[in-house]
Motif scaffolding. Sequence first.
Motif, PDB file in Angstrom:
ATOM      1  N   ARG A  68      44.009   9.057  80.452  1.00  0.00           N
ATOM      2  CA  ARG A  68      45.076   9.964  79.998  1.00  0.00           C
ATOM      3  C   ARG A  68      46.275   9.916  80.939  1.00  0.00           C
ATOM      4  O   ARG A  68      47.426   9.929  80.506  1.00  0.00           O
ATOM      5  CB  ARG A  68      44.510  11.385  79.894  1.00  0.00           C
ATOM      6  CG  ARG A  68      45.511  12.426  79.395  1.00  0.00           C
ATOM      7  CD  ARG A  68      45.921  12.123  77.960  1.00  0.00           C
ATOM      8  NE  ARG A  68      46.769  13.165  77.398  1.00  0.00           N
ATOM      9  CZ  ARG A  68      48.095  13.190  77.506  1.00  0.00           C
ATOM     10  NH1 ARG A  68      48.731  12.228  78.149  1.00  0.00           N
ATOM     11  NH2 ARG A  68      48.793  14.164  76.955  1.00  0.00           N
ATOM     12  N   ARG A  69      46.022   9.869  82.247  1.00  0.00           N
ATOM     13  CA  ARG A  69      47.098   9.828  83.239  1.00  0.00           C
ATOM     14  C   ARG A  69      47.866   8.522  83.189  1.00  0.00           C
ATOM     15  O   ARG A  69      49.012   8.460  83.627  1.00  0.00           O
ATOM     16  CB  ARG A  69      46.537  10.001  84.656  1.00  0.00           C
ATOM     17  CG  ARG A  69      46.055  11.358  85.012  1.00  0.00           C
ATOM     18  CD  ARG A  69      45.758  11.471  86.505  1.00  0.00           C
ATOM     19  NE  ARG A  69      45.054  10.333  87.059  1.00  0.00           N
ATOM     20  CZ  ARG A  69      43.739  10.265  87.238  1.00  0.00           C
ATOM     21  NH1 ARG A  69      42.972  11.283  86.903  1.00  0.00           N
ATOM     22  NH2 ARG A  69      43.185   9.197  87.768  1.00  0.00           N
ATOM     23  N   TYR A  74      47.413   4.487  76.793  1.00  0.00           N
ATOM     24  CA  TYR A  74      46.160   5.064  77.309  1.00  0.00           C
ATOM     25  C   TYR A  74      45.051   4.019  77.340  1.00  0.00           C
ATOM     26  O   TYR A  74      43.950   4.216  76.851  1.00  0.00           O
ATOM     27  CB  TYR A  74      45.735   6.284  76.477  1.00  0.00           C
ATOM     28  CG  TYR A  74      46.858   7.264  76.310  1.00  0.00           C
ATOM     29  CD1 TYR A  74      47.349   7.976  77.406  1.00  0.00           C
ATOM     30  CD2 TYR A  74      47.454   7.464  75.068  1.00  0.00           C
ATOM     31  CE1 TYR A  74      48.404   8.867  77.260  1.00  0.00           C
ATOM     32  CE2 TYR A  74      48.513   8.355  74.911  1.00  0.00           C
ATOM     33  CZ  TYR A  74      48.978   9.049  76.025  1.00  0.00           C
ATOM     34  OH  TYR A  74      50.026   9.925  75.884  1.00  0.00           O
ATOM     35  N   LEU A 121      41.575   5.159  75.218  1.00  0.00           N
ATOM     36  CA  LEU A 121      41.199   6.455  74.661  1.00  0.00           C
ATOM     37  C   LEU A 121      41.255   6.399  73.143  1.00  0.00           C
ATOM     38  O   LEU A 121      42.203   5.856  72.572  1.00  0.00           O
ATOM     39  CB  LEU A 121      42.194   7.533  75.105  1.00  0.00           C
ATOM     40  CG  LEU A 121      42.003   8.243  76.424  1.00  0.00           C
ATOM     41  CD1 LEU A 121      43.113   9.274  76.620  1.00  0.00           C
ATOM     42  CD2 LEU A 121      40.642   8.892  76.535  1.00  0.00           C
ATOM     43  N   HIS A 126      41.232  11.516  73.485  1.00  0.00           N
ATOM     44  CA  HIS A 126      42.509  12.119  73.874  1.00  0.00           C
ATOM     45  C   HIS A 126      42.440  13.633  73.689  1.00  0.00           C
ATOM     46  O   HIS A 126      42.847  14.413  74.570  1.00  0.00           O
ATOM     47  CB  HIS A 126      43.621  11.512  73.016  1.00  0.00           C
ATOM     48  CG  HIS A 126      44.996  11.768  73.508  1.00  0.00           C
ATOM     49  ND1 HIS A 126      45.623  12.982  73.370  1.00  0.00           N
ATOM     50  CD2 HIS A 126      45.884  10.970  74.141  1.00  0.00           C
ATOM     51  CE1 HIS A 126      46.829  12.920  73.891  1.00  0.00           C
ATOM     52  NE2 HIS A 126      47.020  11.701  74.361  1.00  0.00           N
ATOM     53  N   ILE A 129      40.063  15.266  76.465  1.00  0.00           N
ATOM     54  CA  ILE A 129      40.608  15.414  77.819  1.00  0.00           C
ATOM     55  C   ILE A 129      41.742  16.428  77.830  1.00  0.00           C
ATOM     56  O   ILE A 129      41.900  17.192  78.788  1.00  0.00           O
ATOM     57  CB  ILE A 129      41.033  14.048  78.426  1.00  0.00           C
ATOM     58  CG1 ILE A 129      41.314  14.197  79.927  1.00  0.00           C
ATOM     59  CG2 ILE A 129      42.202  13.436  77.705  1.00  0.00           C
ATOM     60  CD1 ILE A 129      40.152  14.661  80.764  1.00  0.00           C
ATOM     61  N   ASP A 130      42.518  16.484  76.760  1.00  0.00           N
ATOM     62  CA  ASP A 130      43.581  17.490  76.704  1.00  0.00           C
ATOM     63  C   ASP A 130      43.013  18.897  76.621  1.00  0.00           C
ATOM     64  O   ASP A 130      43.599  19.842  77.152  1.00  0.00           O
ATOM     65  CB  ASP A 130      44.524  17.215  75.541  1.00  0.00           C
ATOM     66  CG  ASP A 130      45.557  16.139  75.862  1.00  0.00           C
ATOM     67  OD1 ASP A 130      45.553  15.615  77.001  1.00  0.00           O
ATOM     68  OD2 ASP A 130      46.362  15.800  74.975  1.00  0.00           O
ATOM     69  N   THR A 133      41.423  19.824  80.317  1.00  0.00           N
ATOM     70  CA  THR A 133      42.282  19.804  81.504  1.00  0.00           C
ATOM     71  C   THR A 133      42.773  21.186  81.935  1.00  0.00           C
ATOM     72  O   THR A 133      42.661  21.530  83.123  1.00  0.00           O
ATOM     73  CB  THR A 133      43.437  18.807  81.333  1.00  0.00           C
ATOM     74  OG1 THR A 133      42.877  17.493  81.161  1.00  0.00           O
ATOM     75  CG2 THR A 133      44.353  18.788  82.541  1.00  0.00           C
TER      76      THR A 133
END
Length: 195
Positions: A68-69, A74, A121, A126, A129-130, A133
């Motif tokens: 993600r970063r 991605y 991802l 996606h 992880i969103d 976080t």
Amino acid sequence: MFGAMEERDGVDRMIEQWARERPELDVSPIGVIGRISRLSRELEARLEPVYRAHGLEHGWHDVLATLRRSGPPYRLRASDFTRTLMITSSGATKRLDRLERAGLIERSPDPHDRRGTLIGLTDKGHAAIDAVTPPHLDNERDLLSSLTAEEREQLADLLRKLQLGLPGHQTSPSRQSQVSSPDRSSEAPPSTGST
């Protein structure tokens, strides 16, 4: 001996015991290394429940967060994960296999390296992880709540200095943690939407 700190921990007792048993030794490194080692285990145990509450197994957060970063699309080379995740190649493969079976990542051939594989991802990954976080960061803030903002910054600076100053070691994860740029071949123009 302990400055303004009146509370004592298990590391203080270890230092006292070694000082009693081997007074000729400088056991002061235990005060730092012992605490870092113990804190690592304690913090990990307190991070895992947030991951589990969001359906992530042990070790999955690191993979998803790394992807993600990296930004659109991605996607990173599989070889980068071995260096980034601080685990062996076979350990990374097993972790990636489980994530792929869960539908959170996908593998594809690397167009720039016939032997290489890209890890990306999926939409599900996606979203996962969103979702995790913000509560993960809230949890980390709670874990650091005994420190002031100034102390946190000071500690972060000292830990960075210690990590960067470690003697070289062939398999050192901190030396290998520089992830190469994500694969941006066949990339669409950057999205202006926020996620």
